[in-house]
Write a protein that holds these residues in place. Structure first.
Motif, PDB file in Angstrom:
ATOM      1  N   VAL A 297       0.777  -0.924  -0.242  1.00  0.00           N
ATOM      2  CA  VAL A 297      -0.188  -0.084   0.085  1.00  0.00           C
ATOM      3  C   VAL A 297       0.994   1.116  -0.116  1.00  0.00           C
ATOM      4  N   ASP A 298       0.609   2.167  -1.106  1.00  0.00           N
ATOM      5  CA  ASP A 298       1.474   3.261  -1.222  1.00  0.00           C
ATOM      6  C   ASP A 298       2.988   3.068  -1.110  1.00  0.00           C
ATOM      7  N   GLY A 299       3.406   2.052  -1.976  1.00  0.00           N
ATOM      8  CA  GLY A 299       4.569   1.483  -2.028  1.00  0.00           C
ATOM      9  C   GLY A 299       5.302   0.881  -0.962  1.00  0.00           C
ATOM     10  N   LEU A 300       4.495   0.416   0.104  1.00  0.00           N
ATOM     11  CA  LEU A 300       5.075  -0.140   1.082  1.00  0.00           C
ATOM     12  C   LEU A 300       4.557  -1.250   1.575  1.00  0.00           C
ATOM     13  N   PRO A 301       5.506  -2.426   1.778  1.00  0.00           N
ATOM     14  CA  PRO A 301       4.865  -3.653   1.997  1.00  0.00           C
ATOM     15  C   PRO A 301       3.983  -3.811   3.142  1.00  0.00           C
ATOM     16  N   VAL A 302       2.822  -4.632   3.058  1.00  0.00           N
ATOM     17  CA  VAL A 302       1.845  -4.708   4.215  1.00  0.00           C
ATOM     18  C   VAL A 302       1.621  -6.188   4.526  1.00  0.00           C
ATOM     19  N   GLU A 303       1.153  -7.025   3.252  1.00  0.00           N
ATOM     20  CA  GLU A 303       1.058  -8.270   3.743  1.00  0.00           C
ATOM     21  C   GLU A 303       2.534  -8.952   4.203  1.00  0.00           C
ATOM     22  N   GLY A 304       2.152  -9.886   5.197  1.00  0.00           N
ATOM     23  CA  GLY A 304       3.649 -10.354   5.940  1.00  0.00           C
ATOM     24  C   GLY A 304       4.355  -9.345   6.601  1.00  0.00           C
ATOM     25  N   THR A 305       3.727  -8.510   7.110  1.00  0.00           N
ATOM     26  CA  THR A 305       4.518  -7.347   8.043  1.00  0.00           C
ATOM     27  C   THR A 305       3.689  -6.884   9.081  1.00  0.00           C
ATOM     28  N   TRP A 306       4.136  -5.935  10.069  1.00  0.00           N
ATOM     29  CA  TRP A 306       3.351  -5.679  11.115  1.00  0.00           C
ATOM     30  C   TRP A 306       2.233  -4.517  10.478  1.00  0.00           C
ATOM     31  N   ARG A 307       2.410  -4.070   9.385  1.00  0.00           N
ATOM     32  CA  ARG A 307       1.558  -2.856   8.797  1.00  0.00           C
ATOM     33  C   ARG A 307       0.300  -3.432   8.342  1.00  0.00           C
ATOM     34  N   SER A 308      -0.065  -4.773   8.432  1.00  0.00           N
ATOM     35  CA  SER A 308      -1.297  -5.430   8.062  1.00  0.00           C
ATOM     36  C   SER A 308      -1.908  -5.506   9.518  1.00  0.00           C
ATOM     37  N   HIS A 309      -1.322  -5.329  10.950  1.00  0.00           N
ATOM     38  CA  HIS A 309      -2.280  -5.288  11.985  1.00  0.00           C
ATOM     39  C   HIS A 309      -3.415  -4.803  12.131  1.00  0.00           C
ATOM     40  N   GLN A 310      -3.671  -3.660  11.792  1.00  0.00           N
ATOM     41  CA  GLN A 310      -5.161  -3.392  11.948  1.00  0.00           C
ATOM     42  C   GLN A 310      -5.752  -3.253  10.463  1.00  0.00           C
ATOM     43  N   VAL A 311      -5.797  -2.082   9.940  1.00  0.00           N
ATOM     44  CA  VAL A 311      -6.527  -1.895   8.549  1.00  0.00           C
ATOM     45  C   VAL A 311      -5.454  -1.514   7.572  1.00  0.00           C
ATOM     46  N   PRO A 312      -5.268  -2.550   6.935  1.00  0.00           N
ATOM     47  CA  PRO A 312      -4.372  -2.483   6.030  1.00  0.00           C
ATOM     48  C   PRO A 312      -4.443  -1.215   4.899  1.00  0.00           C
ATOM     49  N   VAL A 313      -5.407  -1.033   4.385  1.00  0.00           N
ATOM     50  CA  VAL A 313      -5.467  -0.014   3.368  1.00  0.00           C
ATOM     51  C   VAL A 313      -6.508   0.979   4.316  1.00  0.00           C
ATOM     52  N   PRO A 314      -5.613   2.025   4.629  1.00  0.00           N
ATOM     53  CA  PRO A 314      -6.474   2.941   5.570  1.00  0.00           C
ATOM     54  C   PRO A 314      -7.350   4.277   5.030  1.00  0.00           C
ATOM     55  N   ALA A 315      -7.195   4.579   3.825  1.00  0.00           N
ATOM     56  CA  ALA A 315      -7.837   5.784   3.615  1.00  0.00           C
ATOM     57  C   ALA A 315      -8.863   5.638   2.458  1.00  0.00           C
ATOM     58  N   VAL A 316      -9.643   4.672   2.527  1.00  0.00           N
ATOM     59  CA  VAL A 316     -10.593   4.171   1.824  1.00  0.00           C
ATOM     60  C   VAL A 316     -11.712   5.032   1.294  1.00  0.00           C
ATOM     61  N   ARG A 317     -12.150   5.939   2.204  1.00  0.00           N
ATOM     62  CA  ARG A 317     -13.120   6.940   2.030  1.00  0.00           C
ATOM     63  C   ARG A 317     -12.890   7.922   1.170  1.00  0.00           C
ATOM     64  N   THR A 318     -11.502   8.548   1.436  1.00  0.00           N
ATOM     65  CA  THR A 318     -10.906   9.605   0.738  1.00  0.00           C
ATOM     66  C   THR A 318     -10.151   9.606  -0.247  1.00  0.00           C
ATOM     67  N   ASN A 319      -9.606   8.370  -0.405  1.00  0.00           N
ATOM     68  CA  ASN A 319      -8.669   8.063  -1.444  1.00  0.00           C
ATOM     69  C   ASN A 319      -9.082   7.053  -2.265  1.00  0.00           C
ATOM     70  N   ALA A 320      -9.343   7.525  -3.666  1.00  0.00           N
ATOM     71  CA  ALA A 320     -10.005   6.391  -4.560  1.00  0.00           C
ATOM     72  C   ALA A 320      -9.014   5.258  -5.182  1.00  0.00           C
ATOM     73  N   GLU A 321      -7.851   5.449  -4.933  1.00  0.00           N
ATOM     74  CA  GLU A 321      -6.904   4.372  -5.206  1.00  0.00           C
ATOM     75  C   GLU A 321      -6.878   3.266  -4.163  1.00  0.00           C
ATOM     76  N   HIS A 322      -6.824   3.833  -2.922  1.00  0.00           N
ATOM     77  CA  HIS A 322      -7.442   2.914  -1.883  1.00  0.00           C
ATOM     78  C   HIS A 322      -8.385   2.135  -1.886  1.00  0.00           C
ATOM     79  N   ARG A 323      -9.511   2.888  -2.361  1.00  0.00           N
ATOM     80  CA  ARG A 323     -10.793   2.331  -2.449  1.00  0.00           C
ATOM     81  C   ARG A 323     -10.788   1.164  -3.608  1.00  0.00           C
ATOM     82  N   ALA A 324     -10.096   1.372  -4.724  1.00  0.00           N
ATOM     83  CA  ALA A 324     -10.097   0.321  -5.822  1.00  0.00           C
ATOM     84  C   ALA A 324      -9.104  -0.453  -5.107  1.00  0.00           C
ATOM     85  N   GLN A 325      -8.153  -0.358  -4.505  1.00  0.00           N
ATOM     86  CA  GLN A 325      -7.569  -1.551  -3.727  1.00  0.00           C
ATOM     87  C   GLN A 325      -8.320  -2.380  -2.920  1.00  0.00           C
ATOM     88  N   LEU A 326      -9.037  -1.874  -2.135  1.00  0.00           N
ATOM     89  CA  LEU A 326      -9.934  -2.483  -1.204  1.00  0.00           C
ATOM     90  C   LEU A 326     -10.934  -3.380  -2.022  1.00  0.00           C
TER      91      LEU A 326
END
Ligand SMILES: Cc1ncc(C[n+]2csc(CCOP(=O)(O)OP(=O)(O)O)c2C)c(N)n1
Ligand SMILES: [Mg+2]
Length: 789
Positions: A297-326
């Motif tokens: 997400v945003d160029g940083l590894p998420v799956e397989g890291t601590w970054r996936s602990h809570q909400v892996p793609v955070p800005a889904v409401r405001t960021n269309a790219e994040h929403r497409a990713q979700l």
């Protein structure tokens, strides 16, 4: 660690289990993110997404893959199994599985198993008016909230005790595994009887990360990790990978083997070939944290890291790219292959699942009140001490209680639903009569020097207050009864666990479907005033202050003044449901004040005027109140002095057993209404209150009462050391001499008149100081004092 490379799943089974896993993952992600459009009928819009994204995805795929595979073995073998989720922050997983199994809809009918219900399911999660984010009491099948980490494995063992057919599958987070309580819970197999108890199957979820760090156990290498668990007596199996098909096969093979091994250990033991060194199987599941989620997400590894602990793609409401990713992420589970157009799980997605009470979310052990049977309680009056003359005789309260508990143990031996828990202190707290009828549970080596250790013992002793508490809670939550004795000072160690249990009970009050369970009964002994072998470290009566913070519906605190009152209180507590009862009682010789009949009246009232010790004729000059055994003794001694030296002073003696009587009735169900309180304590006379613990608590409880401005509380004010019993009182100004001075200082007009008596009280304290420093024990007149009316 053993690694199995068998591939027991047929292509059809593999496909089935993978689809189920995908469905559970889809439903979990949906809960974290979506308000509308649950089936992704159209492309996601900002309005479809929750404004606040709350929850934890990282642990979810691991919890779900295990759930799926446990369902396979349950269905194949008709197993009785429950699921304890250590990383309870992965609550969406438990909820999703429960919905797929149908228990969610049975428990909460509005959450139907269709598109409307799915939307409801998603919306309610971590949403105002909805459900919490953890495996909370609201979650069918849960007995471990898992919000505060560390207790899963102890809960699992507690659930397994005396449930010979039950298997408790227990996911332990690799971060959770770093906590003290969890780290010591691995010893559980040394106490688990393969004949009379069930099994615990731990799965260490080695997803490598916590919130912001790697986990220790994920970074020590497989060899050391295997050795660690071997050393603890387990047989660890490693299941590792990030390729679903391979993991499914390995996990299936490993679970089959583990269940076979459990059955073999039990079968051998039940055939009469116990093996003290039986190696119970466990699984180390090494799969990526946030598996199946977005890789980057945003160029940083998420799956397989601590970054996936809570909400892996955070800005889904405001960021269309994040929403497409979700959207791409959710579509990767291929919902069209899982649910029909109306959102119902496709038949072949769920038709193979365990049914009825075999569903882990519907297993009655996880709603233990369903299985709860009353204890058979022998008549405690038969154990009462004879009291011909109040305060003349003495007895050891907990020793007498131990004899009644022994009989409770015997009376319930057949129904096997009562255990005593304690951190190596059952005998020290003088409850050792129970060893006449049962042993302490022990599955490790036995030596000739050992006493009362046995393979089938029902007294649970391990020197970890955490584990004792966790076992005890697990035992209670699965519908049995327990008694936990502990040194008063060290019960603080489990303050936080008590918190969590009290919260659990509190929430259960609101949930009709959660049946009542046995109360958590604490006996706190070896208390602050009688630490003969120990000193300052062992002197702390503050647990009660902490308990008093919790919801009134849940907590009860009892301070029986003598042996007969302790018996009456203990009987009451073992009959009660859904409470945390705290009983504070001495093990040392204590005057017997009340006959067993009077004790029953006194304890039933919870508070009372001891008219036989009072001379106030309904119009006291002073009220001498006490709560606790030692404060009662000291108060009575002070009353003796007052009546000898100031016979015209009208003294009322009040004794408090049930501390919550002091609170207003609007605050606590046991609280006295103001009218009743005022009749006992008056509205305007000095009240000298000797209390067992820190004085502030009495003020806290009574601050609204009319008499509060005249209430003067003595108690423990953190003056302690290794010294004589009476010196403890003198140091804290709760000795009889000081109580007399308190009366003289507070009863109007007494100051001048009783100046001579006051002076002699000061001298008595000085004489005490000199005496103990010379002879090392209390003055004979203190040691030999008895009450005379
Ligand atoms: C006793 C306790 N300390 C801290 C936390 C805060 N916390 C929540 S989740 C978490 C990390 C858990 O990691 P792990 O057990 O590995 O779970 P998973 O990786 O499966 O999410 C922490 C530190 C907590 N919930 N409980
Ligand atoms: Mg982890």
């Amino acid at each position: 660690m053993r690694i199995l490379d068998a591939a027991p799943l047929s292509p059809a089974e593999l496909e089935r289990i993978d689809r189920y896993w995908r469905a559970a993952n889809y439903l979990s992600v949906g809960q974290i993110y979506l308000l509308h459009n649950p089936l992704l009928a159209e492309s996601l819009t900002a309005e479809d997404v929750k404004p606040r994204l709350l929850g934890h995805f990282g642990t979810v795929p691991g919890l779900n893959i295990l759930y799926a595979h446990l369902n396979r073995v349950i269905a194949a073998r008709d197993l009785d199994m429950i699921y304890v989720t250590g990383p309870g922050h992965g609550g969406p997983a438990n909820v999703a599985n429960s919905w797929l199994e149908g228990t969610y809809t049975e428990t909460y009918p509005p959450v139907t198993r269709d598109a409307a219900g799915m939307e409801h399911l998603f919306r309610q999660f971590s949403f105002p008016g909805g459900i919490p984010s953890h495996a909370a009491p609201e979650t069918p099948g849960s007995i471990n909230e898992g919000g505060e980490l560390g207790y899963s494995l102890a809960h699992a063992f507690g659930a397994a005790f005396d449930n010979p057919e039950l298997i408790v599958a227990c996911v332990v987070g690799d971060g959770e595994a770093e906590t003290g309580p969890l780290a010591t819970s691995w010893h559980g197999t040394r106490f688990l009887d393969p004949v009379g108890d069930g099994a615990v199957l731990p799965v260490l979820h080695l997803n490598g990360y916590k919130i912001a760090n790697p986990t220790v156990l994920a970074r020590i290498g497989d060899e050391d990790l295997g050795d660690l668990f071997h050393g603890y007596g387990w047989e660890p199996y490693l299941v590792a990978g990030d390729e679903p098909e391979a993991v499914h096969q390995q996990l299936a093979a490993t679970l089959d083997t583990c269940i076979d091994e459990i059955a073999a250990i039990q079968e051998r033991a039940r055939r009469g070939e116990p093996d003290a060194r039986a190696r119970w199987p466990m699984i180390v599941l090494r799969t990526p944290k946030g598996w199946t989620g977005p890789a980057e997400v945003d160029g940083l590894p998420v799956e397989g890291t601590w970054r996936s602990h809570q909400v892996p793609v955070p800005a889904v409401r405001t960021n269309a790219e994040h929403r497409a990713q979700l959207e791409a992420w959710m579509r990767s589970y291929r919902p069209e292959e899982l649910f029909d157009a109306d959102g119902r799980p496709l038949n072949d997605l769920v038709d193979w699942l365990p049914r009825g009470e075999r569903r882990m979310s519907g297993n009655p052990h996880a709603n233990g009140g369903k299985l709860l049977r009353d204890l058979v309680l022998p008549d405690f009056r038969d154990h009462g001490v004879a009291v011909a003359d109040a305060g003349k005789g003495m007895s050891e309260p907990t020793r007498v209680l131990g004899r009644w508990l022994r009989d409770v143990m015997s009376a319930n031996a057949d129904q096997r639903n009562f255990r005593i828990f304690g951190p190596d202190e059952t005998a020290s707290n003088r409850l050792d009569a129970v060893y006449e009828v049962t042993d302490k549970a022990w599955q490790a080596d036995l030596l000739p020097v050992d006493e009362h250790l046995g393979r089938h013992g029902r007294v649970m002793e391990i020197l970890s207050e955490h584990v004792c508490q966790g076992w005890c809670e697990g035992y209670l939550l699965t519908g049995r009864h327990a008694f936990f004795s502990c040194y008063e000072a060290f019960i603080h160690i489990v303050s936080s666990m008590f918190n969590q249990h009290a919260k659990w009970l509190d929430v259960c009050h609101e949930l009709e479907w959660r049946r009542s369970i046995g109360s958590l009964n604490y006996l706190l002994s070896s208390h602050v005033w009688r630490q003969d072998h120990n000193g300052f470290s062992h002197q702390d009566p503050g647990f009660v202050d902490h308990v008093a913070n919790k919801k009134p519906e849940v907590i009860r605190v009892y301070l029986p003044p003598d042996t007969n009152c302790l018996l009456s209180v203990a009987d009451h507590c073992l009959r009660s449901r859904n409470y945390v009862n705290v009983i504070v009682a001495a093990k040392n010789m204590t005057p017997d004040w009340l006959s067993i009949e009077d004790a029953i009246y006194h304890c039933t009232r919870g508070i009372g005027i001891w008219e036989w010790a009072s001379n106030d004729e309904g119009d006291p000059d002073v009220v001498m109140a006490a709560a606790g055994d030692v404060p009662t003794l000291e108060t009575m001694a002070a009353v003796g002095i007052l009546r000898d030296h100031l016979p015209e002073l009208r003294v009322r003696v009040v004794n408090v057993v049930d501390l919550m009587r002091l609170q207003p009735h609007t605050e606590h169900p046991h609280g006295l209404d103001d009218h009743e309180f005022d009749t006992i304590f008056t509205r305007d006379r000095p009240v000298i209150f000797a209390y067992h613990g820190y004085p502030w608590l009495i003020h806290r409880l009574a601050y609204r009462r009319a008499v509060h401005a005249h209430l003067h509380v003595r108690g423990y004010k953190e003056e302690g050391t290794t010294t004589t019993p009476f010196d403890m009182l003198v140091r804290n100004d709760m000795d009889r001499f000081h109580l007399v001075m308190d009366v003289i200082d507070r009863v109007p007009g007494l100051g001048t008149r009783a100046a001579g008596l006051r002076q002699s009280m000061i001298d008595a304290r000085t004489r005490h100081q000199h005496w103990i420093r010379t002879y090392g024990e209390d003055l004979p007149e203190i040691q030999d004092w008895t009450w005379s009316a």
